[in-house]
Design an enzyme around this catalytic site. Structure first.
Site, PDB file in Angstrom:
ATOM      1  N   GLU A   1      12.605  45.385  47.182  1.00  0.00           N
ATOM      2  CA  GLU A   1      11.595  46.422  47.424  1.00  0.00           C
ATOM      3  C   GLU A   1      12.044  48.017  47.074  1.00  0.00           C
ATOM      4  O   GLU A   1      11.367  48.369  46.504  1.00  0.00           O
ATOM      5  CB  GLU A   1      11.708  46.312  49.089  1.00  0.00           C
ATOM      6  CG  GLU A   1      10.593  47.428  49.657  1.00  0.00           C
ATOM      7  CD  GLU A   1       9.417  46.656  50.269  1.00  0.00           C
ATOM      8  OE1 GLU A   1       9.680  45.402  50.549  1.00  0.00           O
ATOM      9  OE2 GLU A   1       8.327  47.261  50.626  1.00  0.00           O
TER      10      GLU A   1
ATOM     11  N   ASP B   1      13.110  45.714  58.400  1.00  0.00           N
ATOM     12  CA  ASP B   1      12.135  44.744  58.098  1.00  0.00           C
ATOM     13  C   ASP B   1      12.935  43.550  57.803  1.00  0.00           C
ATOM     14  O   ASP B   1      12.422  42.578  58.216  1.00  0.00           O
ATOM     15  CB  ASP B   1      11.003  45.221  57.397  1.00  0.00           C
ATOM     16  CG  ASP B   1      10.541  46.600  57.708  1.00  0.00           C
ATOM     17  OD1 ASP B   1      10.873  46.989  58.916  1.00  0.00           O
ATOM     18  OD2 ASP B   1       9.781  47.187  56.745  1.00  0.00           O
TER      19      ASP B   1
HETATM   20  C1  GLA Z   1       9.226  51.245  57.768  1.00  0.00           C
HETATM   21  C2  GLA Z   1      10.390  50.820  56.788  1.00  0.00           C
HETATM   22  C3  GLA Z   1      11.590  50.663  57.876  1.00  0.00           C
HETATM   23  C4  GLA Z   1      11.672  51.578  58.895  1.00  0.00           C
HETATM   24  C5  GLA Z   1      10.492  52.101  59.433  1.00  0.00           C
HETATM   25  C6  GLA Z   1      10.444  52.960  60.573  1.00  0.00           C
HETATM   26  O1  GLA Z   1       8.783  50.066  58.348  1.00  0.00           O
HETATM   27  O2  GLA Z   1      10.015  49.821  56.196  1.00  0.00           O
HETATM   28  O3  GLA Z   1      12.761  50.343  57.095  1.00  0.00           O
HETATM   29  O4  GLA Z   1      12.163  52.914  58.433  1.00  0.00           O
HETATM   30  O5  GLA Z   1       9.324  52.332  58.458  1.00  0.00           O
HETATM   31  O6  GLA Z   1      11.179  52.673  61.722  1.00  0.00           O
END
Ligand code: GLA
Length: 380
Positions: free
Chosen positions: A159, A171
Site C-alpha cells: 500500500e 488495517d
Molecule cells: C486509516 C489508515 C490506518 C489508520 C486509520 C486511523 O484507516 O489506513 O492505518 O491510521 O486511518 O486510525
C-alpha cells in the site's frame, strides 16, 4: 447464493473447470484507538463479516491470471518480471507479490477469481482485505508458511510503496490476525497483540454516512507530520512514548494546534487500554462511554470528523440502547461505529438511518457485524 458460491461460479465461468481452493480476508472496523497506529500506539479493531474472496487454481508456471468479478474484467502478470503500470486493482496484488519476492519467498503462479463485499472507499479497509487475500493466495499456492504479522507488513508495504497510499499498520494487522468473536488490542510499536472477547449482550453496528474522503488524503499526511512535530518537542520519536503526565506538565509550551493533535493521540492511547480492560470485565457501558469520548477528541482535538459523521454519531447516541458511538477509520467521511444492546438493535437499525436521512438528505448504509477470523483458507 453466498459470496463463496458466487466466487466459485465466477471462476468456473471465466477460467473453466474448478478452483483448487478458496481464501478469504476480511475488512475491519476499529472500535477505538484512532490515528494512533502511526504514532506507535494502541488500536482495537475487529474483522467484520464482509470480506474479499479468491477462488484459486494452481498453475504450473509463473503467471498470475486474475478476474475481478467486482469490476467485471481480468488482468495478468508474470511473477518473474513485472512493474507498476497505472492505478488499478491489480497493482495491489503486484505490490504484495513484490514484497514477497523481496523476502526471497519462492512464488508460483495461479488463476484466480476475486469477489468482495467490503464497500470500497467507505473506510472499512477493502484494500487491506485485498492485500491479505493475495498474500494468503501466494502462501497457499507457493507453499510457504503463513506468518500473519509478516504478511500484514507485506500488505502495508504494498500500500505504502507500490500503490502509494500512506497508511499505518492497523488495517493489515487485523485483516491478517483477527480471531472470531474477538477484537484485537494491538500495540503498533511492537506489533504484539491480544485477542479480547467482545462483551455479551451487545452488537457492533457500522453506520456508513455516505460521505467519502479522497483516496490519497493530504489531511491524513498533515496529521502525521503534526504528530511527529509534537513527539520531537518531547524528544521522542513516537507520541506513544510521551506519558500523559509529561504531556500535561508541558502542554502549554506547545503551539495550539500541535497541542490539540498530541492531546488526542496521548489520551486515545489511554482510552484504548481502558476499553480493553472494560471488555475483559464485560463492562460494555464503560466501553461505550470511552467510544463517546474518543469521538469528541477526534472531532475537537484531532479535527478529522465531518458534519455527516457528527450527525450520525449524535443520531446514534440518542437512540435507546446505544451505549456509545464514534467516527471510525481515517475520518473526513466514511463510517461511524456504535455499540448497541441486543434488545434494541432492530429498532436502532430502522430508526437511525431514517433520522439521519431526514437531517442530511443522505442515504446511509447500516451493517450489523460480528467479529470474524483473519485471512484464511475458506472451507464452505
Ligand atoms: C486509516 C489508515 C490506518 C489508520 C486509520 C486511523 O484507516 O489506513 O492505518 O491510521 O486511518 O486510525
Amino acid at each position: 447464493m453466498n459470496l463463496h458460491q458466487q466466487v466459485v461460479e465466477a471462476f468456473q465461468q471465466h477460467f473453466g473447470g474448478e478452483p483448487d481452493i478458496v481464501v478469504r480476508a476480511p475488512g475491519r472496523v476499529n472500535l477505538i484507538g484512532e490515528h494512533t497506529d502511526y504514532n506507535g500506539g494502541f488500536v482495537m479493531p475487529m474483522a467484520i463479516n464482509r470480506a474479499m474472496f479468491m477462488a484459486i487454481r494452481y498453475r504450473g508456471d509463473s503467471e498470475v491470471h486474475l478476474l475481478s468479478a467486482d469490476f467485471g474484467h481480468g488482468a495478468r502478470f508474470d511473477l518473474q518480471e513485472f512493474e507498476y503500470q497505472k492505478p488499478h486493482w491489480c497493482e495491489y496484488i503486484k505490490g504484495v507479490a513484490n514484497g514477497l519476492k523481496q523476502r526471497n519467498l519462492p512464488l508460483k503462479g495461479f488463476d484466480a477469481a476475486m469477489l468482495g463485499n467490503v464497500p470500497r472507499g467507505s473506510g472499512l479497509s477493502s484494500s487491506a482485505a485485498l492485500e491479505l487475500a493475495a498474500a494468503k493466495a501466494f502462501s497457499e499456492v507457493s507453499n510457504f508458511p503463513w506468518d500473519p504479522v509478516e504478511m500484514a507488513v507485506v500488505g502495508q508495504e504494498a500500500e505504502n510503496n507500490w500503490v502509494g497510499v500512506n497508511c499505518g499498520i492497523m488495517d493489515q494487522m487485523i485483516s491478517s490476525c483477527a480471531q472470531a468473536g474477538h477484537a484485537y488490542l494491538l500495540d503498533c510499536r511492537s506489533l504484539e497483540g491480544e485477542h479480547v472477547p467482545l462483551p455479551e449482550g451487545v452488537k457492533v453496528v457500522i453506520l456508513d454516512t455516505a460521505t467519502r474522503r479522497g483516496l490519497v488524503d493530504s489531511a491524513y499526511n498533515e496529521r502525521r507530520s503534526q504528530c511527529e512535530e509534537a513527539a520531537a518537542f518531547f524528544g521522542c520519536e513516537l507520541l506513544r512514548d510521551v506519558e500523559i503526565d509529561t504531556f500535561m506538565a508541558r502542554e502549554d509550551e506547545l503551539p495550539d494546534l500541535t497541542r490539540k493533535r498530541a492531546r488526542h493521540v496521548i489520551t486515545e492511547d489511554v482510552r484504548t487500554l481502558a476499553a480493553a480492560e472494560a471488555m475483559k470485565t464485560g463492562d460494555s457501558k464503560k466501553l461505550g462511554a470511552l467510544m463517546d469520548e474518543s469521538h469528541v477528541s477526534l472531532r475537537d482535538d484531532f479535527e478529522v470528523s465531518n458534519d455527516a459523521l457528527n450527525t450520525m454519531v449524535e443520531t446514534a447516541q440518542a437512540q435507546p440502547g446505544c451505549l456509545g458511538a464514534r467516527m471510525t477509520g481515517a475520518g473526513f467521511g466514511g463510517c461511524a461505529v456504535a455499540l448497541v444492546e441486543d434488545a434494541h438493535v432492530d429498532a436502532f437499525v430502522e430508526q437511525v438511518p431514517t433520522a439521519y436521512q431526514q437531517k442530511t438528505d443522505l442515504e446511509p448504509a447500516v451493517y450489523v457485524t460480528e467479529a470474524t477470523q483473519g485471512a484464511c483458507r475458506y472451507h464452505a
